[in-house]
Design a protein around this motif. Structure first.
Motif, PDB file in Angstrom:
ATOM      1  N   SER A 142      -2.896  -2.660  -4.686  1.00  0.00           N
ATOM      2  CA  SER A 142      -3.509  -2.338  -3.391  1.00  0.00           C
ATOM      3  C   SER A 142      -4.736  -3.201  -3.136  1.00  0.00           C
ATOM      4  O   SER A 142      -4.990  -3.609  -1.997  1.00  0.00           O
ATOM      5  CB  SER A 142      -3.914  -0.860  -3.359  1.00  0.00           C
ATOM      6  OG  SER A 142      -2.794  -0.038  -3.531  1.00  0.00           O
ATOM      7  N   LEU A 162      -4.083   5.873   0.251  1.00  0.00           N
ATOM      8  CA  LEU A 162      -3.296   4.644   0.246  1.00  0.00           C
ATOM      9  C   LEU A 162      -2.243   4.641   1.354  1.00  0.00           C
ATOM     10  O   LEU A 162      -2.002   3.611   1.996  1.00  0.00           O
ATOM     11  CB  LEU A 162      -2.629   4.448  -1.117  1.00  0.00           C
ATOM     12  CG  LEU A 162      -3.572   4.206  -2.300  1.00  0.00           C
ATOM     13  CD1 LEU A 162      -2.791   4.157  -3.605  1.00  0.00           C
ATOM     14  CD2 LEU A 162      -4.355   2.907  -2.104  1.00  0.00           C
ATOM     15  N   LEU A 222       0.822  -1.210   0.000  1.00  0.00           N
ATOM     16  CA  LEU A 222       0.000   0.000   0.000  1.00  0.00           C
ATOM     17  C   LEU A 222       0.857   1.262   0.000  1.00  0.00           C
ATOM     18  O   LEU A 222       0.543   2.245  -0.679  1.00  0.00           O
ATOM     19  CB  LEU A 222      -0.933  -0.009   1.208  1.00  0.00           C
ATOM     20  CG  LEU A 222      -2.063  -1.038   1.151  1.00  0.00           C
ATOM     21  CD1 LEU A 222      -2.679  -1.232   2.534  1.00  0.00           C
ATOM     22  CD2 LEU A 222      -3.124  -0.613   0.149  1.00  0.00           C
TER      23      LEU A 222
END
Length: 253
Positions: free
Chosen positions: A199, A238, A141
């Motif tokens: 992600s 993120l 991430l």
């Protein structure tokens, strides 16, 4: 509302017909996307075990992956496909273009499946949540957040946000040309979105919730007027998810 029969000027009639065709293409893609969400949600039911969830059999995963891509990408790519349909004046060629776009993403799914298969067979349980899985997911991430701020991301996103120049610069005639142009457009889209897809794997690729979150971020990046604001916002989201994954994973769904 203006009706086609009430327009007498030939130029206006042609513009009206093009507008209706444009709207029809967008509406059709949105319907396909909705069907993709519905079918994918049904297929994923009971599969969401968080990060690094087992991907099932090869054929099943590829079918679900293609449906996922249609669901997630068609809303944001529909203006590009509608523009191509208007430029080519052919819905058949637009279908070939869309097929090429999906084939690019299908190839990405095949590669992702093979990587996951090789990793599971070489590292064993190292990706399990109570081993290294949590840390790998968190780092994934954070890497995705960093990619959002790179020049390459900016270039690829620019191709997706302003497709006219890209279409004109790569124009090829005929059905095979439309298919190849779709492949190329899919490649630019992959360059724009690969980190967000990574992600999704880190958060739980079989999670409809996280699928919706990532699809929303993609749509915002490609459609809102302030492109860099969108990418910085995505990077912040993120990064926050990555930090939470590392220090407070229980805070995440």
């Amino acid at each position: 509302m203006i009706e086609a029969g009430s327009v007498t000027d030939p130029g206006l009639r042609a513009a009206y017909a093009a507008w209706r065709a444009h709207l029809g293409v967008v509406a059709l893609l949105l319907v396909v996307a909705a069907l993709g969400w519905w079918w994918t949600a049904g297929e994923m039911r009971g599969m969401d075990d968080g990060p690094w969830t087992a991907l099932g059999s090869f054929g099943w995963f590829v079918a679900v992956w293609v449906a996922m891509m249609a669901a997630m990408m068609f809303p944001s790519v529909s203006p590009t496909i509608a523009l191509y349909a208007r430029m080519s004046r052919s819905h058949v060629l637009a279908i070939a273009f869309t097929a090429g776009y999906l084939v690019t993403w299908a190839a990405v799914g095949v590669v992702a499946f093979l990587i996951a298969l090789i990793a599971s067979r070489t590292v064993g349980d190292s990706l399990a949540w109570d081993h290294g899985g949590r840390w790998i997911a968190g780092v994934t991430l954070l890497v995705a957040a960093g990619y959002e701020l790179t020049p390459l991301k900016d270039v690829c996103l620019g191709k997706c946000r302003s497709p006219l120049g890209t279409l004109l610069g790569s124009w090829r005639a005929g059905g095979s040309g439309a298919f190849r142009m779709g492949l190329g457009n899919g490649a630019w889209c992959f360059g724009c979105c690969w980190a967000l897809m990574a992600s999704l794997f880190a958060l739980g690729v079989m999670s409809v919730t996280w699928m919706a979150v990532v699809a929303g971020l993609i749509a915002l990046e490609k459609t809102i007027p302030w492109g860099r604001v969108a990418t910085y916002g995505t990077a912040a989201v993120l990064a926050a998810l990555g930090v939470l994954m590392l220090v407070a994973p229980a805070a995440l769904p």
